[in-house]
Write a protein that holds these residues in place. Structure first.
Motif, PDB file in Angstrom:
ATOM      1  N   ILE A 275       0.949  -1.131  -0.165  1.00  0.00           N
ATOM      2  CA  ILE A 275       0.006  -0.008   0.139  1.00  0.00           C
ATOM      3  C   ILE A 275       0.820   1.227  -0.077  1.00  0.00           C
ATOM      4  CG2 ILE A 275      -1.483   1.350   1.170  1.00  0.00           C
ATOM      5  CD1 ILE A 275      -2.928  -1.318   2.388  1.00  0.00           C
ATOM      6  N   LEU A 276       1.929   1.127   0.770  1.00  0.00           N
ATOM      7  CA  LEU A 276       2.854   2.473   0.906  1.00  0.00           C
ATOM      8  C   LEU A 276       3.596   2.538  -0.397  1.00  0.00           C
ATOM      9  CD1 LEU A 276       4.260   4.383   2.800  1.00  0.00           C
ATOM     10  CD2 LEU A 276       5.785   2.908   3.468  1.00  0.00           C
ATOM     11  N   LEU A 277       4.081   1.619  -1.053  1.00  0.00           N
ATOM     12  CA  LEU A 277       4.694   1.852  -2.336  1.00  0.00           C
ATOM     13  C   LEU A 277       3.692   2.300  -3.317  1.00  0.00           C
ATOM     14  CD1 LEU A 277       7.477  -1.066  -2.254  1.00  0.00           C
ATOM     15  CD2 LEU A 277       7.769   1.512  -1.892  1.00  0.00           C
ATOM     16  N   SER A 278       2.664   1.694  -3.347  1.00  0.00           N
ATOM     17  CA  SER A 278       1.486   2.105  -4.431  1.00  0.00           C
ATOM     18  C   SER A 278       1.256   3.563  -4.370  1.00  0.00           C
ATOM     19  CB  SER A 278       0.294   1.036  -4.262  1.00  0.00           C
ATOM     20  OG  SER A 278       0.536  -0.155  -4.397  1.00  0.00           O
TER      21      SER A 278
ATOM     22  N   LYS B 146       1.642   6.586 -10.180  1.00  0.00           N
ATOM     23  CA  LYS B 146       1.653   6.787 -11.574  1.00  0.00           C
ATOM     24  C   LYS B 146       2.237   5.406 -12.218  1.00  0.00           C
ATOM     25  CE  LYS B 146       2.047  11.924 -11.418  1.00  0.00           C
ATOM     26  NZ  LYS B 146       2.797  12.845 -11.837  1.00  0.00           N
ATOM     27  N   ASN B 147       3.171   4.766 -11.508  1.00  0.00           N
ATOM     28  CA  ASN B 147       3.700   3.587 -12.337  1.00  0.00           C
ATOM     29  C   ASN B 147       2.649   2.493 -12.307  1.00  0.00           C
ATOM     30  OD1 ASN B 147       5.802   5.241 -10.938  1.00  0.00           O
ATOM     31  ND2 ASN B 147       7.227   3.700 -11.652  1.00  0.00           N
ATOM     32  N   LEU B 148       1.595   2.308 -11.678  1.00  0.00           N
ATOM     33  CA  LEU B 148       0.680   1.471 -11.648  1.00  0.00           C
ATOM     34  C   LEU B 148      -0.289   1.485 -13.287  1.00  0.00           C
ATOM     35  CD1 LEU B 148      -0.685   1.615  -8.133  1.00  0.00           C
ATOM     36  CD2 LEU B 148       1.357   0.297  -8.920  1.00  0.00           C
ATOM     37  N   LYS B 149       0.025   2.426 -13.915  1.00  0.00           N
ATOM     38  CA  LYS B 149      -0.715   2.456 -14.908  1.00  0.00           C
ATOM     39  C   LYS B 149      -0.065   1.490 -16.080  1.00  0.00           C
ATOM     40  CE  LYS B 149      -1.940   7.474 -14.794  1.00  0.00           C
ATOM     41  NZ  LYS B 149      -1.612   8.906 -15.284  1.00  0.00           N
ATOM     42  N   LYS B 150       1.123   0.811 -15.934  1.00  0.00           N
ATOM     43  CA  LYS B 150       1.790   0.040 -16.778  1.00  0.00           C
ATOM     44  C   LYS B 150       1.389  -1.487 -16.509  1.00  0.00           C
ATOM     45  CE  LYS B 150       5.919   2.714 -16.372  1.00  0.00           C
ATOM     46  NZ  LYS B 150       7.505   2.726 -16.050  1.00  0.00           N
TER      47      LYS B 150
ATOM     48  N   LEU C  20      -1.984  -7.719 -18.280  1.00  0.00           N
ATOM     49  CA  LEU C  20      -2.036  -9.190 -17.775  1.00  0.00           C
ATOM     50  C   LEU C  20      -0.749  -9.764 -17.594  1.00  0.00           C
ATOM     51  CD1 LEU C  20      -3.766 -11.495 -17.320  1.00  0.00           C
ATOM     52  CD2 LEU C  20      -3.809 -12.006 -19.883  1.00  0.00           C
ATOM     53  N   THR C  21       0.193  -9.490 -18.636  1.00  0.00           N
ATOM     54  CA  THR C  21       1.689 -10.110 -18.320  1.00  0.00           C
ATOM     55  C   THR C  21       2.397  -9.769 -16.950  1.00  0.00           C
ATOM     56  OG1 THR C  21       2.143 -10.032 -20.808  1.00  0.00           O
ATOM     57  CG2 THR C  21       3.874 -10.262 -19.228  1.00  0.00           C
ATOM     58  N   TYR C  22       2.181  -8.377 -16.582  1.00  0.00           N
ATOM     59  CA  TYR C  22       2.798  -8.187 -15.263  1.00  0.00           C
ATOM     60  C   TYR C  22       2.046  -8.728 -14.080  1.00  0.00           C
ATOM     61  CZ  TYR C  22       5.508  -3.884 -16.134  1.00  0.00           C
ATOM     62  OH  TYR C  22       6.632  -3.061 -16.656  1.00  0.00           O
ATOM     63  N   ILE C  23       0.736  -9.030 -14.184  1.00  0.00           N
ATOM     64  CA  ILE C  23       0.205  -9.648 -13.300  1.00  0.00           C
ATOM     65  C   ILE C  23       0.450 -11.301 -13.226  1.00  0.00           C
ATOM     66  CG2 ILE C  23      -2.116 -10.692 -12.429  1.00  0.00           C
ATOM     67  CD1 ILE C  23      -3.607  -8.086 -13.737  1.00  0.00           C
ATOM     68  N   LEU C  24       0.682 -11.927 -14.204  1.00  0.00           N
ATOM     69  CA  LEU C  24       1.023 -13.337 -14.238  1.00  0.00           C
ATOM     70  C   LEU C  24       2.445 -13.294 -13.616  1.00  0.00           C
ATOM     71  CD1 LEU C  24      -0.269 -14.475 -17.586  1.00  0.00           C
ATOM     72  CD2 LEU C  24      -1.355 -15.046 -15.225  1.00  0.00           C
ATOM     73  N   HIS C  25       3.307 -12.464 -14.233  1.00  0.00           N
ATOM     74  CA  HIS C  25       4.769 -12.765 -13.771  1.00  0.00           C
ATOM     75  C   HIS C  25       5.023 -12.077 -12.421  1.00  0.00           C
ATOM     76  CE1 HIS C  25       6.551 -12.487 -18.124  1.00  0.00           C
ATOM     77  NE2 HIS C  25       5.504 -13.704 -17.795  1.00  0.00           N
TER      78      HIS C  25
ATOM     79  N   GLY D  66      11.121 -10.677 -14.545  1.00  0.00           N
ATOM     80  CA  GLY D  66      11.000  -9.385 -14.253  1.00  0.00           C
ATOM     81  C   GLY D  66      11.906  -8.455 -15.424  1.00  0.00           C
ATOM     82  N   ALA D  67      12.394  -9.049 -16.405  1.00  0.00           N
ATOM     83  CA  ALA D  67      13.182  -8.510 -17.329  1.00  0.00           C
ATOM     84  C   ALA D  67      12.512  -7.536 -18.303  1.00  0.00           C
ATOM     85  CB  ALA D  67      13.744  -9.750 -18.410  1.00  0.00           C
ATOM     86  N   ASP D  68      12.899  -6.567 -18.581  1.00  0.00           N
ATOM     87  CA  ASP D  68      12.311  -5.295 -19.385  1.00  0.00           C
ATOM     88  C   ASP D  68      10.769  -4.827 -18.808  1.00  0.00           C
ATOM     89  OD1 ASP D  68      14.347  -5.685 -21.299  1.00  0.00           O
ATOM     90  OD2 ASP D  68      13.257  -7.265 -22.134  1.00  0.00           O
ATOM     91  N   LYS D  69      10.839  -5.075 -17.540  1.00  0.00           N
ATOM     92  CA  LYS D  69       9.834  -4.530 -16.743  1.00  0.00           C
ATOM     93  C   LYS D  69      10.141  -3.295 -15.581  1.00  0.00           C
ATOM     94  CE  LYS D  69       6.597  -8.349 -17.497  1.00  0.00           C
ATOM     95  NZ  LYS D  69       7.503  -9.399 -18.287  1.00  0.00           N
ATOM     96  N   ASP D  70       9.192  -2.604 -15.502  1.00  0.00           N
ATOM     97  CA  ASP D  70       9.466  -1.530 -14.451  1.00  0.00           C
ATOM     98  C   ASP D  70       9.642  -2.354 -13.014  1.00  0.00           C
ATOM     99  OD1 ASP D  70       9.315   0.388 -12.465  1.00  0.00           O
ATOM    100  OD2 ASP D  70       7.655   1.702 -13.552  1.00  0.00           O
ATOM    101  N   PRO D  71      10.705  -1.980 -12.450  1.00  0.00           N
ATOM    102  CA  PRO D  71      11.092  -2.798 -11.172  1.00  0.00           C
ATOM    103  C   PRO D  71      10.197  -2.282 -10.188  1.00  0.00           C
ATOM    104  CG  PRO D  71      12.975  -2.155 -12.213  1.00  0.00           C
ATOM    105  CD  PRO D  71      11.875  -1.476 -12.957  1.00  0.00           C
ATOM    106  N   ILE D  72       9.637  -1.189 -10.069  1.00  0.00           N
ATOM    107  CA  ILE D  72       8.931  -0.617  -8.951  1.00  0.00           C
ATOM    108  C   ILE D  72       7.385  -1.211  -9.156  1.00  0.00           C
ATOM    109  CG2 ILE D  72       7.171   1.229  -8.438  1.00  0.00           C
ATOM    110  CD1 ILE D  72       9.730   1.623  -7.032  1.00  0.00           C
ATOM    111  N   VAL D  73       6.717  -1.416 -10.244  1.00  0.00           N
ATOM    112  CA  VAL D  73       5.652  -2.083 -10.563  1.00  0.00           C
ATOM    113  C   VAL D  73       5.742  -3.656 -10.271  1.00  0.00           C
ATOM    114  CG1 VAL D  73       3.983  -2.934 -12.214  1.00  0.00           C
ATOM    115  CG2 VAL D  73       4.910  -0.607 -12.305  1.00  0.00           C
ATOM    116  N   ILE D  74       6.830  -4.048 -10.746  1.00  0.00           N
ATOM    117  CA  ILE D  74       7.118  -5.747 -10.278  1.00  0.00           C
ATOM    118  C   ILE D  74       7.150  -5.841  -8.718  1.00  0.00           C
ATOM    119  CG2 ILE D  74       8.968  -7.410 -10.237  1.00  0.00           C
ATOM    120  CD1 ILE D  74       7.236  -7.523 -12.575  1.00  0.00           C
TER     121      ILE D  74
END
Length: 305
Positions: free
Chosen positions: A61-64, A69-73, A76-81, A182-190
């Motif tokens: 919750i704190l990081l969210s 703004k990063n959460l817009k990325k 489905l792929t982000y969710i699965l991974h 997590g490759a090529d993905k926003d580390p914050i979102v991951i």
């Protein structure tokens, strides 16, 4: 144990010096080292998975909120991974936390640190890339160190130490999962997603196996808040700042101090007695992590100067 994943750094501070960057890494290692003591006290007052569920929920919750703004990325792929990575994180912390109920914070810290040595061998399984000589030397030192720390007079290993070692394996698998998914993905979102899924798995576990109506002691609340805000979200941000402006080799060495701080806190606060046997075990595992993480590049650099 998520700290070694985010190598690129995420936060830009104009004009920040290498001194401040290394200080940020040092503080992250210090905070993570203190977490073993806090966790040891907290699990005496609260069920392990309820404690973890609250820790990951608050951090998520704190990081969210901070990085909304990063959460817009997210797709489905982000969710699965993120779910796969979160499962590995859940299994790692679950076994580590249950393990600390039957061992000391210092042992828990150093036995968990073996994940650094395990990673090259797990990558070997997936990529067929053989570990180098430094990985083999580190593995030998690490196994010897584990023997000094964990083996009893009859060559048996206690329940807590065994679970902590299993936790180290899952932390290694967590790192591999990050590298693959997590490759090529926003580390914050991951990071946010893995905290979310780890929290979900912890809530399910505590409701099924610990208590249908979770209750947390008011005495444990300060520890939960410290673990969530400082040891999970805060230390991660310090790591991101530090690694952005520090070369990988010194950064790895500084972050390795986490296990050292864990042992220092444990001994100084009376959780364990530092015997000669235990000292050699800690030293060997520390050296194995240094060798595995840096391949002694800092020594080579001095020779070339």
């Amino acid at each position: 144990m998520e700290k070694r994943i985010y190598q690129k750094g995420l936060i830009y501070i104009k004009g920040s010096s290498k001194v401040y960057a290394k200080l940020a890494l040092f503080l992250a290692a210090l905070i993570w080292g203190s977490s073993f003591i806090v966790m040891k006290d907290a699990v005496d007052l609260t069920a392990p998975h309820l404690l973890l569920a609250l820790r990951f929920s608050i951090a998520c919750i704190l990081l969210s909120v901070i990085f909304i703004k990063n959460l817009k990325k997210i797709n489905l792929t982000y969710i699965l991974h993120g779910g796969i990575i979160g499962l590995m994180l859940f299994l790692a912390y679950s076994t580590q936390t249950i393990g600390i109920t039957d061992t000391t914070p210092g042992k828990n810290a150093f036995l968990t640190a073996i994940y650094c040595v395990m990673v090259p061998f797990i990558f070997w399984f997936f990529t067929k890339k053989k570990p180098d000589k430094y990985n083999l030397i580190a593995a030998f030192l690490c196994i010897t160190g584990i023997g000094f720390i964990s083996l009893n007079s009859d060559f048996s290993i206690g329940f807590g130490d065994t679970l902590t070692l299993v936790g180290g394996l899952f932390f290694a698998l967590h790192l591999v999962a990050i590298s693959i998914f997590g490759a090529d993905k926003d580390p914050i979102v991951i990071t946010i997603l893995q905290f979310f899924f780890a929290a979900v798995f912890c809530w399910i576990t505590t409701l099924l196996f610990e208590s249908a109506i979770p209750q947390i002691s008011t005495e444990a609340l300060p520890g939960v808040i410290y673990l969530a805000v400082f040891c999970t979200a805060g230390a991660l941000l310090l790591q991101n700042i530090g690694q952005k402006y520090t070369n990988p080799s010194p950064a790895a060495i500084i972050l390795t101090l986490e296990s050292v701080f864990g042992a220092i806190f444990s001994v100084s606060l009376g959780y364990e007695i530092l015997t000669l046997k235990l000292f050699f075990g800690f030293l060997l595992i520390f050296l194995s992590v240094i060798i595995s993480e840096t391949k002694l590049s800092f020594l080579k650099r001095k020779k070339n100067m």
